[in-house]
Design a protein around this motif. Structure first.
Motif, PDB file in Angstrom:
ATOM      1  N   ARG A  24       1.482  26.431  27.433  1.00  0.00           N
ATOM      2  CA  ARG A  24       0.026  26.664  28.202  1.00  0.00           C
ATOM      3  C   ARG A  24      -0.748  26.235  27.245  1.00  0.00           C
ATOM      4  O   ARG A  24      -2.008  25.046  27.318  1.00  0.00           O
ATOM      5  N   TRP A  25       0.159  25.980  25.703  1.00  0.00           N
ATOM      6  CA  TRP A  25      -0.907  25.418  25.207  1.00  0.00           C
ATOM      7  C   TRP A  25      -1.067  24.281  24.890  1.00  0.00           C
ATOM      8  O   TRP A  25      -2.125  23.530  24.993  1.00  0.00           O
ATOM      9  N   ALA A  26       0.227  23.501  25.643  1.00  0.00           N
ATOM     10  CA  ALA A  26       0.594  22.127  26.113  1.00  0.00           C
ATOM     11  C   ALA A  26      -0.355  21.320  26.947  1.00  0.00           C
ATOM     12  O   ALA A  26      -1.154  20.539  26.826  1.00  0.00           O
ATOM     13  N   LYS A  38       7.105  21.680  20.308  1.00  0.00           N
ATOM     14  CA  LYS A  38       7.148  20.756  19.308  1.00  0.00           C
ATOM     15  C   LYS A  38       6.232  21.557  18.195  1.00  0.00           C
ATOM     16  O   LYS A  38       6.431  22.025  16.919  1.00  0.00           O
ATOM     17  N   ALA A  39       5.172  21.712  18.447  1.00  0.00           N
ATOM     18  CA  ALA A  39       3.801  22.850  18.065  1.00  0.00           C
ATOM     19  C   ALA A  39       4.213  23.643  17.855  1.00  0.00           C
ATOM     20  O   ALA A  39       4.233  24.222  16.296  1.00  0.00           O
ATOM     21  N   PHE A  44       6.408  28.234  13.537  1.00  0.00           N
ATOM     22  CA  PHE A  44       7.642  28.761  13.089  1.00  0.00           C
ATOM     23  C   PHE A  44       8.380  28.594  11.629  1.00  0.00           C
ATOM     24  O   PHE A  44       7.914  29.589  10.940  1.00  0.00           O
ATOM     25  N   ARG A  45       7.946  27.783  10.936  1.00  0.00           N
ATOM     26  CA  ARG A  45       8.295  26.822   9.997  1.00  0.00           C
ATOM     27  C   ARG A  45       7.528  27.209   8.702  1.00  0.00           C
ATOM     28  O   ARG A  45       7.634  28.047   8.281  1.00  0.00           O
ATOM     29  N   ARG A  46       6.587  27.552   9.028  1.00  0.00           N
ATOM     30  CA  ARG A  46       5.274  27.774   8.656  1.00  0.00           C
ATOM     31  C   ARG A  46       5.734  29.340   7.803  1.00  0.00           C
ATOM     32  O   ARG A  46       4.996  29.834   7.122  1.00  0.00           O
ATOM     33  N   ILE A  47       4.840  30.649   9.083  1.00  0.00           N
ATOM     34  CA  ILE A  47       5.266  31.697   9.040  1.00  0.00           C
ATOM     35  C   ILE A  47       7.390  32.088   8.802  1.00  0.00           C
ATOM     36  O   ILE A  47       6.569  32.995   8.037  1.00  0.00           O
ATOM     37  N   TRP A 218       1.511  30.462  20.627  1.00  0.00           N
ATOM     38  CA  TRP A 218       2.406  30.626  19.504  1.00  0.00           C
ATOM     39  C   TRP A 218       1.207  28.772  18.849  1.00  0.00           C
ATOM     40  O   TRP A 218       1.787  29.584  17.016  1.00  0.00           O
ATOM     41  N   PRO A 219       1.566  28.258  19.379  1.00  0.00           N
ATOM     42  CA  PRO A 219       1.245  26.949  18.723  1.00  0.00           C
ATOM     43  C   PRO A 219      -0.210  26.862  17.212  1.00  0.00           C
ATOM     44  O   PRO A 219      -0.472  26.432  17.131  1.00  0.00           O
ATOM     45  N   ASP A 220      -1.064  27.806  17.831  1.00  0.00           N
ATOM     46  CA  ASP A 220      -2.510  28.472  17.182  1.00  0.00           C
ATOM     47  C   ASP A 220      -2.415  29.450  16.482  1.00  0.00           C
ATOM     48  O   ASP A 220      -3.449  30.384  15.382  1.00  0.00           O
TER      49      ASP A 220
END
Ligand code: IPE
Ligand code: IPE
Ligand code: MG
Length: 243
Positions: A24-26, A38-39, A44-47, A218-220
């Motif tokens: 939905r973000w995309a 991808k976003a 995921f990496r950051r969290i 999630w990407p936000d």
């Protein structure tokens, strides 16, 4: 080191995250769904790194369910490609000893996953086995029902071999044969994207988990959102059936 903002609060030991809302973000941005994944992978990496920084003992990230194979092959291929690039990067960081104490573990069915991905995960599991800061469960090709079935089959095999009597099977026996054997149950389960369901995530382990839902896609999702979820969790009264 627990940061000041969390001092004296009841921190969750194990946090599970259902990383939902990439598509939905995309779409909202007129992009391909794969761009959302991808976003989402970046978040995921950051969290994941942030969880380790603030002293969480264990985090489980739901990345691909046993039901997600129902998606168009092109989307599944894009997701597998992202797993490959994350695993390659994780292995390099491991070699350079930059993975600040993260111990990785696959929870999910290896059968059905591409062989090279299974191999990379196994290598990462081995190479990170002595890391102690935080355990990271990667839920890939994961389904809660599939996991329970897996455990039941193990126990049935022990019964068949005469090692266990059916009447003696305990809840602990079932837990001990799940992919999460030996780990604490998730204290807090976070699901962004405005959906209010588990979608087959840790259905056995979630018996007494606290839930935190949010409309954020999630990407936000940011480290501030994780802070909010933890602070909300800390203010709750968990009774486990007692008074
Ligand atoms: C979660 O995002 C990622 C996976 C399930 C692999 P979605 O792809 O489900 O995103 P939405 O729910 O369609 O927005
Ligand atoms: C759950 O999200 C699985 C993951 C986030 C990996 P889904 O997008 O697959 O869940 P449903 O289909 O909306 O229940
Ligand atoms: Mg979804």
């Amino acid at each position: 080191m627990v940061p000041e903002k969390f001092e004296g609060i009841n921190m969750p030991r194990h946090i599970g995250i259902i990383m939902d809302g990439n598509g939905r973000w995309a779409s909202k941005r007129g992009l391909e769904r794969s761009e959302g994944h991808k976003a989402g992978a970046e978040v995921f990496r950051r969290i994941c790194d942030y969880g380790a920084e603030i002293g969480i003992e264990c985090m489980t990230f739901y990345a691909f369910s046993t039901e997600n194979w129902r998606r168009p092959p092109k989307e599944v291929a894009a997701i597998m490609k992202l797993f490959r690039s994350f695993l390659k990067e994780a292995e390099e960081r491991e070699k350079e000893n930059e993975r600040k104490g993260l111990r990785f573990h696959l929870i999910g069915e290896k059968r059905g996953l591409p062989a090279d991905i299974v191999k990379s995960i196994e290598t990462l599991e081995e190479e990170s086995a002595d890391k102690k800061i935080m355990r990271v469960n990667l839920a890939i090709n994961y389904g809660g029902r599939d996991e329970i079935l897996h455990s039941v089959k193990e126990l049935a095999a022990r019964v068949k071999r005469g090692e266990l009597s059916p009447g003696d099977i305990t809840e602990d026996d079932i837990s001990a044969n799940l992919f999460t054997a030996g780990q604490p149950d998730p204290d807090l389960i976070i699901r962004p994207s405005g959906e209010y369901r588990l979608s087959n995530f840790m259905i056995w382990q979630a018996a007494y988990s606290e839930f935190w839902f949010s409309d954020i896609l999630w990407p936000d999702f940011t480290t501030d959102d994780l802070d909010r979820a933890i602070l909300d969790y800390a203010a709750r009264n968990r009774r486990f059936g007692a008074v």
